[in-house]
Design an enzyme around this catalytic site. Sequence first.
Site: not given
Length: 410
Positions: A268, A337-338
């Site tokens: 997978e 804004c981080e």
Amino acid sequence: MQVTNRTYEFQGVSLTELATEYGTPLYVYNSEKILSQYKRLHDAFSGVNVRIKYAAKALTNQAILKLLKGAGAGVDVVSIQELQLALKAGFDKKDIMFTPNCVDFSEIEEAVGYGVQINIDNIPFLKQFGQVYGSSVPCCVRINPHIDAGGNVKIMTGHKGSKFGISIEQVNEIYEVVDEYEILVNGVHVHSGSDFKSADAFVRAAEVVYSVAMQFDKLTFLDFGSGFKVSYKEGDYVTDIEELGKKMTDSFNAFCLNYGKKLDIWFEPGKFLVSESGMLLVTCTVIKETPACNFIGVNSGLNHLIRPMMYGSHHDIVNVSNPDGDKKMYTVVGYICETDTFGSDLFIEETKAGDIIGLKNAGAYGFSMSSNYNSRFRPAEVLVHKGKHQLIRKRETMEDLLKNQIDVEL
């Protein structure tokens, strides 16, 4: 991605021209890389009956799903929504594996209604499945092998403390439940998580599966998940697919001989197939020189590519507009804004405002993990296929941000 005459291109298509035509931020995918990765993995297991189930969570765009379906892949899905997207892309229900985790049982019942392969990863649901379906619907059981495969702990899924799979220490409970309800188990599954560091670790996990599988006499397949590591920077360790193919082929054929019949072997892959195909193109908005470092500010952020902030992942970053420039040290930051850092203290070609910047290895878990944080629009997506480019997702608009909100009188 390649550099031809010092120009960044996918299949002869200039990435700067794509940025000009479609705007930035922009995800661009190279179909040639996706198909070559699929072929490489398939060829490595040519000595067994292999089925490759693309892990759709990596990138669910319909164009990508159709591309892999056309190559011969099946698909692994983890939600009803991914299941529905796979069906819409044209996958046959028999080629879809449904591997949910901590969902409501009604989601499993819905998936049964679609007729796809069900994969159960906890004892309570195995009991409930047996109570509802008995032997009328086959299912696969997912085992947690308690193997630390190496790599980033946030994306390892086979260690003892992982929420995924039924602990190998509870295997006798599995047998008891299966016997009590006469459940038809047609597959056994294990997934050690991304970035395992050796073929031997993969084979060790396989041995755990074999020991469980011998207790079921109606198996048609064993599923070994994925976790094949790709390179994110020069000198990175990568999974030797050819070595893995040889070792697993020998191991699996020996098991089948012992089991008494030939089974299919499933994998997978998600990141392995699509990661290296993708580039996130952004525009430099400002060069901010400070006593600490020189920042390249760009018109994107963790809302579009969260992996560096979430996982601490590395993405090589290049100046697509100035590939011949002398390299300088920069820290590349976004507009959210981080604290919003794509990469720190990287040597990148000299950059000025307006230049197109490319973040490599952005095909997996880029757009699929994007958000509207800070009420920003998610970017457009473009596929380069057979030397031509086509828009496969429009850039969002304000209408998209508002379409599900209800205007109320307050």
